[in-house]
Motif scaffolding. Structure first.
Motif, PDB file in Angstrom:
ATOM      1  N   GLN A 233      -8.828  -7.148  -2.968  1.00 43.95           N
ATOM      2  CA  GLN A 233      -7.857  -6.587  -3.897  1.00 43.95           C
ATOM      3  C   GLN A 233      -7.247  -5.336  -3.301  1.00 43.95           C
ATOM      4  O   GLN A 233      -7.965  -4.437  -2.857  1.00 43.95           O
ATOM      5  N   SER A 234      -5.934  -5.288  -3.287  1.00 37.25           N
ATOM      6  CA  SER A 234      -5.237  -4.138  -2.725  1.00 37.25           C
ATOM      7  C   SER A 234      -5.318  -2.950  -3.680  1.00 37.25           C
ATOM      8  O   SER A 234      -5.752  -3.078  -4.832  1.00 37.25           O
ATOM      9  N   ASP A 235      -4.870  -1.797  -3.209  1.00 38.12           N
ATOM     10  CA  ASP A 235      -4.865  -0.590  -4.038  1.00 38.12           C
ATOM     11  C   ASP A 235      -3.990  -0.747  -5.277  1.00 38.12           C
ATOM     12  O   ASP A 235      -4.196  -0.076  -6.283  1.00 38.12           O
ATOM     13  N   LEU A 236      -3.029  -1.658  -5.185  1.00 37.30           N
ATOM     14  CA  LEU A 236      -2.123  -1.890  -6.313  1.00 37.30           C
ATOM     15  C   LEU A 236      -2.615  -2.999  -7.235  1.00 37.30           C
ATOM     16  O   LEU A 236      -1.948  -3.340  -8.212  1.00 37.30           O
TER      17      LEU A 236
END
Length: 219
Positions: A44-47
């Motif tokens: 999962q990305s930071d966004l």
């Protein structure tokens, strides 16, 4: 169109040659996102977006896209370097090998459709080896309502097996990856590549034949 259809329906893929019941049907994007991360297949990305590594292929491989040349397509497809013919018997043999491979895998299945206009609507069943590939299909195609799913009858099937590698000398492909359309069997068979765009392109290519040939409509 519903984003969060909840289905308790058990799905059989016996007609497709899949004999086991290790099948996840019509999961939500959130469920597929979580499964992908839990299985270590993505991050999962930071966004908050799901990031995956598609492996060797980060785009389409046009020279490994084929169309089965048969009674339906022989005189209606402009054959060449873009529309590359594939032998019908070779397709059947390769299809059987992919199905045998998928019979040993946990599967993710989605019923969806293409074309918003009812007159041109094409029901699709997507069978995926990977959860994140099924999430792509969730995002890419139109989603039926729960009521529509009760008697959903897929006209075309996308069989997507990124982990299956073809043997070109035996299977008739150019290399280990392939994306093959069969208009007689109404199957898009994809293997050896994790690039999910092949799923979209398979149905888009099918519509580029179906709409002008059978519906007198340019897509």
């Amino acid at each position: 169109m519903s984003d969060t259809v909840k289905m308790n329906k058990s799905l059989s893929l016996v007609k497709n040659g899949i004999t086991h019941q290790n099948i996840h049907y019509q999961l939500s994007a959130e469920e597929l996102h979580k499964i992908t991360i839990d299985k270590g297949m993505g991050k999962q990305s930071d966004l908050g977006a799901l990031a995956v590594n598609t492996g060797e292929f980060t785009g389409r491989s046009p020279m490994d896209r084929f169309i089965v040349k048969d009674d339906i397509t022989a005189d209606k497809v402009w054959w060449g370097n873009i529309n590359i013919p594939f032998d019908s018997a070779a397709f059947d043999a390769l299809h059987d090998k992919v199905i045998q491979y998928l019979n040993e895998k946990e599967l993710y299945v989605r019923d969806a459709y293409a074309c918003a206009e009812k007159e041109y609507k094409l029901n699709i069943r997507v069978i995926n080896e990977y959860p994140w590939s099924n999430m792509f299909a969730y995002n890419m195609f139109l989603r039926p309502t729960e009521e529509e799913l009760q008697d959903f009858d897929p006209e075309w099937t996308v069989i997507n097996a990124p982990g299956f590698m073809a043997n070109p000398e035996i299977d008739g492909t150019r290399q280990h990856n392939f994306a093959i359309l069969n208009f007689s069997r109404k199957i898009a068979l994809i293997g050896g590549t994790g690039y999910t765009g092949e799923i979209k392109k398979g149905i888009f290519s099918a519509l580029n034949f179906i709409l002008p040939v059978y519906r007198n409509t340019l897509p």
